[in-house]
Design a protein around this motif. Structure first.
Motif, short mmCIF file in Angstrom:
data_model
loop_
_atom_site.label_atom_id
_atom_site.label_comp_id
_atom_site.label_asym_id
_atom_site.label_seq_id
_atom_site.Cartn_x
_atom_site.Cartn_y
_atom_site.Cartn_z
N TYR A 295 0.83 -1.20 0.00
CA TYR A 295 0.00 0.00 0.00
C TYR A 295 0.87 1.26 0.00
CZ TYR A 295 1.01 1.10 4.87
OH TYR A 295 1.65 1.46 6.01
N TRP A 296 0.29 2.34 -0.49
CA TRP A 296 0.97 3.64 -0.44
C TRP A 296 -0.08 4.72 -0.26
CZ3 TRP A 296 2.63 7.09 -4.99
CH2 TRP A 296 3.33 8.19 -4.52
N ILE A 297 0.06 5.51 0.78
CA ILE A 297 -0.82 6.66 1.00
C ILE A 297 0.01 7.90 0.72
CG2 ILE A 297 -2.26 7.91 2.65
CD1 ILE A 297 -2.61 5.18 4.10
N TRP A 298 -0.17 8.46 -0.47
CA TRP A 298 0.66 9.61 -0.85
C TRP A 298 0.24 10.88 -0.13
CZ3 TRP A 298 -1.74 6.75 -4.79
CH2 TRP A 298 -2.95 7.25 -5.25
N GLU A 299 -0.93 10.89 0.44
CA GLU A 299 -1.36 12.05 1.21
C GLU A 299 -0.41 12.26 2.40
OE1 GLU A 299 -5.63 13.63 2.44
OE2 GLU A 299 -5.05 11.88 3.62
N ASP A 300 0.20 11.18 2.89
CA ASP A 300 1.12 11.26 4.02
C ASP A 300 2.54 11.64 3.59
OD1 ASP A 300 -0.95 10.48 5.63
OD2 ASP A 300 -0.31 8.39 5.76
N ASP A 301 2.83 11.56 2.30
CA ASP A 301 4.17 11.84 1.78
C ASP A 301 4.17 13.13 0.97
OD1 ASP A 301 5.04 9.40 2.77
OD2 ASP A 301 4.76 8.36 0.87
N LEU B 243 4.02 9.20 -8.01
CA LEU B 243 2.60 9.50 -8.22
C LEU B 243 2.23 9.37 -9.70
CD1 LEU B 243 0.07 10.19 -6.70
CD2 LEU B 243 0.62 12.59 -6.92
N VAL C 195 1.28 5.67 -10.66
CA VAL C 195 0.09 5.00 -10.11
C VAL C 195 -0.85 4.54 -11.23
CG1 VAL C 195 -2.01 5.37 -8.74
CG2 VAL C 195 0.20 6.13 -7.87
N VAL D 6 -6.17 9.43 -2.45
CA VAL D 6 -5.06 9.66 -1.52
C VAL D 6 -4.13 8.46 -1.39
CG1 VAL D 6 -6.31 11.36 -0.16
CG2 VAL D 6 -6.39 8.96 0.52
N GLY D 7 -4.46 7.32 -2.02
CA GLY D 7 -3.59 6.16 -1.90
C GLY D 7 -4.11 4.94 -2.64
N GLN E 199 -4.00 0.36 -2.44
CA GLN E 199 -3.80 -0.75 -1.52
C GLN E 199 -4.29 -2.05 -2.14
OE1 GLN E 199 -5.71 -0.10 2.25
NE2 GLN E 199 -5.81 -2.27 2.69
#
Length: 109
Positions: A29-35, A41, A44, A78-79, A81
């Motif tokens: 998983y990757w939550i780009w909102e946190d990065d 990006l 994706v 935002v990500g 998963q």
């Protein structure tokens, strides 16, 4: 139709022919909102096709290239998963047809 959503027909599938041939680079998983937004990006959208549009910037996509080929992933604004446990399209589709909805029961951070 299950839960108000339906699997897109072949004639409804939309994708960029060049992007779909590129390798899907993700394996977790990757939550780009946190990065901070970075080069990943842009990747994706590579190597996958949206099969179900849930709305609110959420969809189920099948991965067609790379290490995760044939797996179903959940995409949001935002990500991304994979299912947990991971599910191939057939396994995911049977689970969906049964009306099950716990696609992330084994998810761990």
């Amino acid at each position: 139709m299950i839960d108000g959503f339906y699997l897109k027909g072949l004639e409804e599938l939309e994708f960029d022919e060049n992007k779909v041939k590129e390798e899907f680079k993700f394996t977790k998983y990757w939550i780009w909102e946190d990065d901070e937004v970075n080069d990943l990006l842009d990747k994706v959208g590579s190597g996958n096709i949206e099969l179900i549009d849930i709305g609110d910037s959420q969809s189920w996509n099948i991965i067609i290239t790379g290490e995760e080929r044939s797996q179903m992933w959940f995409f949001t604004d935002v990500g991304i998963q994979p299912c947990a446990p991971k599910r191939s399209f057939i396994s995911w589709f049977e689970y969906w047809l049964e009306g099950s909805d716990n696609y992330f029961g084994e998810f761990e951070l």
